[in-house]
Design an enzyme around this catalytic site. Structure first.
Site, mmCIF file in Angstrom:
data_model
loop_
_atom_site.group_PDB
_atom_site.id
_atom_site.type_symbol
_atom_site.label_atom_id
_atom_site.label_comp_id
_atom_site.label_asym_id
_atom_site.label_seq_id
_atom_site.Cartn_x
_atom_site.Cartn_y
_atom_site.Cartn_z
ATOM 1 C CD1 TRP A 317 80.529 60.927 9.800
ATOM 2 C CD2 TRP A 317 79.461 62.502 8.626
ATOM 3 N NE1 TRP A 317 79.178 60.731 9.970
ATOM 4 C CE2 TRP A 317 78.493 61.693 9.261
ATOM 5 C CE3 TRP A 317 79.025 63.567 7.831
ATOM 6 C CZ2 TRP A 317 77.119 61.901 9.130
ATOM 7 C CZ3 TRP A 317 77.661 63.785 7.703
ATOM 8 C CH2 TRP A 317 76.732 62.961 8.342
ATOM 9 C CG ASP A 318 87.809 66.506 8.678
ATOM 10 O OD1 ASP A 318 87.611 67.559 8.038
ATOM 11 O OD2 ASP A 318 88.946 66.088 8.952
ATOM 12 C CE1 TYR A 319 84.938 60.838 5.370
ATOM 13 C CE2 TYR A 319 82.580 60.483 5.461
ATOM 14 C CZ TYR A 319 83.865 60.002 5.592
ATOM 15 O OH TYR A 319 84.078 58.684 5.928
#
Length: 638
Positions: A317-319
């Site tokens: 999630w590109d977290y």
């Protein structure tokens, strides 16, 4: 002039003469990017208070000269710097890594150093320099050249050592004053990696991270952290967050692009690591990703891991961790511990023991949505702190879509209806998935401010929606040709490329309900949110719209600071203001107009008895806020 005006002028003059002037205050500095080496963004300065802050006025401005000299490159620049005060000077860097020393009382330039960057490189995070680091060599005679040093990372991946007194490169450091900051790496394109955040100096070592372009390929540049001798520039150690996961995975990145923190007494440096490559599809990197997406404490002398705590498992999630870990003492439910406070893009706040990494505030693993793309193996659970509650919303239904008109709202509702949307950690798929908070959301690189006396955290957050769609690899080029204005990336070597879209209505407003930007205060004694207020207006996004769009806030870039005087100062929002809030109530008490976007974290100091508040006003390429090149200082009338 009428005779009636004379008494009024006399009364005004008398009032001006009798108005109390602020008493001289003891000097207070700001020697590190985050105020102190632990990133608390707290100042003991108390001359400016809720009672007199309305009297703040601009007292000087300093221009980097970029508007006149950089031309079209300014469109690809972000002025995010927070100056430091050390050795009797303010030090800052422009987005193009031109370092300057200026007089803290007048803003007058004292020296300038230009590393001469190429002006035409397309960097993933624009031309950008968030700050510098200062170091005093304890072994050098006080008057010796380079006894006091300024260290600067550059966009083109060099680490410079400059004489703090003159700005000249230190000849004994590497090759004429600089060393490669990511040694041994050959990029497939010139702008594929850069360095945007300042280095940290601990126990005579300068430690650097890196920023690596997202979603380009599976076998990405390693995101290793490097440590160099602060005197000679010799490489001392290298740490790759993915080493613990190899063999068995194909991936790079997991780099440290956000600022780091250091604890000199413990001999520890704290890293906020990012996600492994590529961001939204992890079939080539099964497992949780080693020390990706983690707070990692390293022994500064050796680069060996003291402990690590992962905040997102197998991130698709590109977290990544976007903010400096904040070192503080926290008393949670009666138990006091040295802590690391880490905020995330999800709006979560993790509080970990500084010595062991164990949660100070408990963390629980909760089931999350499953059913990822073909070949994907997701983590069945993700970690959630029990307190505080998430600072950003993460669930939205189509009927919740926002719009100024029924037509506007209906368009947003259709965007939501067409995508997979099961709340936080819904995996990306070819159907398209709602990422909420968006990948620039929650808390970002501005981090938090911490009041050590009250043990209160101040955090600004952003709220918007991304839709991420996986695209079969053989269809990526056609998708790029069909939608050239969207972010469509190849993920070379993976089964899928990706498309990332910010969900906006036809009128250009976020499809999720406001507020789109907030400032919150959290009592760390129990994790309660004490207050939460909107941050920013739409005045400079759509002039006139603030008359009917009230209380919306805006997405924001930058962070807060807090003072013993009882004030929280913050720019960050997408209007051109620096604001002051009452630290106890959250009431906005003052705002000062800036000549350009204030997408930076301010700082404050006391010099010769007078307190100054300083912020970079230069705008931001990704926010498309007004560009500029000025550092602006505010103070009470002298």
């Amino acid at each position: 002039m009428t005779r009636h005006a004379l008494p009024l002028l006399a009364a005004a003059s008398l009032a001006a003469c009798s108005a109390p002037r602020p008493a001289p205050a003891p000097d207070a500095g700001w020697a590190h990017y985050g105020g102190d080496a632990g990133g608390q963004r707290y100042s003991p300065a108390a001359q400016i208070t809720p009672d007199n802050v309305a009297g703040l006025k601009p007292v000087w401005r300093f221009s980097t000269g970029d508007l006149a000299s950089k031309g079209a490159a300014m469109k690809r620049a972000a002025f995010e710097v927070t100056p430091i005060l050390a050795a009797g000077r303010l030090y800052l860097c422009s987005p193009f890594n031109e370092a300057s020393a200026i007089d803290p009382e007048t803003g007058k330039a004292l020296w300038r150093f230009d590393p001469k960057l190429a002006p035409d490189i397309r960097y993933p995070n624009a031309y950008n320099c968030r700050g510098l680091a200062y170091w005093r060599n304890p072994a050098a005679p006080p008057a010796a050249p380079c006894a006091e040093r300024i260290f600067m990372n550059t966009n083109d991946r060099r680490l410079f050592a400059l004489d703090a007194a003159t700005g000249r490169a230190c000849a004994g450091f590497g090759a004429g004053g600089w060393v490669p900051a990511i040694p041994g790496v050959t990029l497939t394109r010139p702008g594929g990696a850069q360095i945007t955040s300042p280095p940290v100096v601990v126990q005579g070592l300068v430690i650097t991270g890196s920023s690596i372009d997202d979603n380009q390929k599976v076998d990405e540049t390693p995101g290793a952290v490097h440590a160099f001798d602060a005197v000679t520039g010799a490489l001392k150690w290298r740490f790759d967050p993915l080493d613990s996961a190899r063999p068995g995975i194909r991936a790079g990145a997991a780099n440290v692009w956000a600022p780091m923190s250091a604890d000199e007494a413990r001999g520890l440096v704290f890293l906020p690591t990012s996600s492994a490559s590529p961001d939204f599809y992890g079939a080539a990197r099964p497992g949780n990703g080693g020390h990706a997406n983690s707070v990692v404490a390293l022994h500064a002398a050796t680069g060996q891991v003291a402990w690590a705590f992962q905040t997102t498992h197998h991130d698709v999630w590109d977290y990544d961790l976007p903010a400096q870990p904040t070192l503080a003492t926290v008393t949670y439910r009666g138990v006091t511990a040295p802590a690391v406070i880490q905020t995330t893009k999800q709006g979560l706040v993790f509080t970990l023991n500084r010595d062991t990494g164990a949660p100070v505030i408990p963390v629980v693993e909760r089931p999350v949505p499953q059913g990822g793309a073909l070949g994907e193996t997701l983590s069945p659970t993700q970690p959630f702190p029990v307190a505080p509650a998430a600072l950003a919303p993460s669930r939205i239904a189509p009927q919740d879509a926002f719009g100024l008109t029924p037509w506007d709202r209906a368009a947003c509702r259709r965007l939501l209806e067409g995508a997979r949307n099961q709340g936080l950690y819904t995996p990306p798929t070819t159907r398209g998935t709602i990422i909420y908070p968006f990948t620039g959301g929650g808390s970002n690189w501005g981090g938090i401010a911490f009041d050590p006396g009250r043990q209160v955290v101040y955090a600004n957050t952003s709220s918007a929606l991304h839709k991420v769609t996986l695209i079969p690899a053989d269809q990526v080029k056609a998708a790029q040709a069909a939608q050239p204005d969207l972010e469509i990336s190849p993920n070379t070597g993976a089964r899928y490329g990706m498309k990332r879209e910010l969900l906006l209505s036809p009128l250009g407003l976020p499809c999720n309900p406001p507020p789109w930007g907030e400032l919150s205060a959290i009592d760390m004694h129990d994790g309660r949110v004490l207050w939460r207020v909107p941050l920013g207006t739409t005045r400079d996004l759509a002039p006139g719209s603030q008359l009917f769009l009230r209380g919306t806030g805006t997405p924001n870039v930058g962070g807060p600071i807090v003072t013993r005087g009882g004030l929280v100062f913050i720019g960050a929002a997408m209007d051109n203001y620096l604001r002051a809030f009452d630290a106890r109530s959250g009431k906005e008490l003052w705002k000062g107009r800036l000549p350009a976007g204030g997408q930076a974290t301010p700082m404050t100091y006391v010099w010769k008895g007078r307190q100054y508040v300083v912020i970079a006003a230069g705008g931001h390429s990704k926010s498309d806020t007004r560009r500029g090149d000025q550092l602006v200082a505010f103070a009470l009338p002298d």
